[in-house]
Write a protein that holds these residues in place. Structure first.
Motif, short mmCIF file in Angstrom:
data_model
loop_
_atom_site.label_atom_id
_atom_site.label_comp_id
_atom_site.label_asym_id
_atom_site.label_seq_id
_atom_site.Cartn_x
_atom_site.Cartn_y
_atom_site.Cartn_z
N PRO A 45 -17.16 50.37 -39.28
CA PRO A 45 -16.53 50.86 -39.25
C PRO A 45 -16.49 51.18 -37.72
O PRO A 45 -18.17 51.33 -37.76
N SER A 48 -19.56 53.62 -37.64
CA SER A 48 -20.00 53.73 -39.60
C SER A 48 -22.06 53.58 -39.42
O SER A 48 -23.02 53.76 -37.94
N TRP A 97 -20.36 52.92 -51.15
CA TRP A 97 -20.22 53.39 -50.35
C TRP A 97 -19.11 54.20 -50.55
O TRP A 97 -18.48 54.08 -52.01
N ALA A 99 -17.80 57.51 -49.30
CA ALA A 99 -17.14 58.07 -48.12
C ALA A 99 -15.45 57.42 -48.53
O ALA A 99 -14.98 56.36 -49.08
N GLY A 101 -11.99 56.26 -47.89
CA GLY A 101 -11.58 55.75 -45.60
C GLY A 101 -10.65 56.84 -45.07
O GLY A 101 -10.87 56.91 -44.22
N GLU A 103 -11.30 59.91 -45.03
CA GLU A 103 -11.99 60.78 -44.52
C GLU A 103 -12.49 60.33 -43.17
O GLU A 103 -12.51 60.73 -42.24
N ILE A 104 -12.61 58.55 -43.65
CA ILE A 104 -12.87 58.56 -42.44
C ILE A 104 -12.68 58.19 -41.38
O ILE A 104 -12.89 58.62 -40.08
N LYS A 107 -12.28 61.00 -39.36
CA LYS A 107 -12.92 61.44 -38.49
C LYS A 107 -13.21 60.46 -37.46
O LYS A 107 -13.96 60.90 -35.85
#
Length: 116
Positions: A45, A48, A97, A99, A101, A103-104, A107
């Motif tokens: 990402p 990332s 992982w 986190a 998706g 939330e990513i 951000k």
């Protein structure tokens, strides 16, 4: 990638972890990948920490094998690295992982908005 394809059993898929640079979007690369479907691309990402994991692996390899070692030849170094990999693969540790998706993506949106 041609060399990897030649030196790897045709029965094996080859997974590549890539950043989001645009090289994979070039027509020549797309055509090559269509002819070589066993190459599976995974993209980190944007912004990332996935690349940090790769860097961490090479740091461990350097500290555990390269720095404390003394090698009389390149072959001795290669043998030490392959032994390290074989031992490490006996007890693999999966990275999970944590986190979500959403939330990513939130951000990423926030970072892009700050740039504008």
């Amino acid at each position: 990638m041609d060399k990897i394809a030649q030196q790897t059993s045709p029965r094996r898929d080859i997974h590549l972890i890539l950043d989001n640079y645009s090289t994979h979007k070039k027509d020549k690369v797309k055509q090559w990948l269509q002819k070589h479907p066993r190459f599976v691309l995974h993209f980190v990402p944007t912004s990332s920490s996935w690349l940090n994991l790769v860097e961490r692996f090479f740091r461990d390899l350097s500290q555990d094998v390269v720095l404390p070692g003394s090698f009389g030849s390149v072959q001795d170094l290669e043998d030490a690295i392959l032994l390290y990999l074989a031992e490490r693969n006996l007890a693999p540790k999966r990275y999970v992982w944590q986190a979500k998706g959403e939330e990513i993506l939130a951000k990423i949106r926030q970072a892009r908005e700050r740039l504008n």
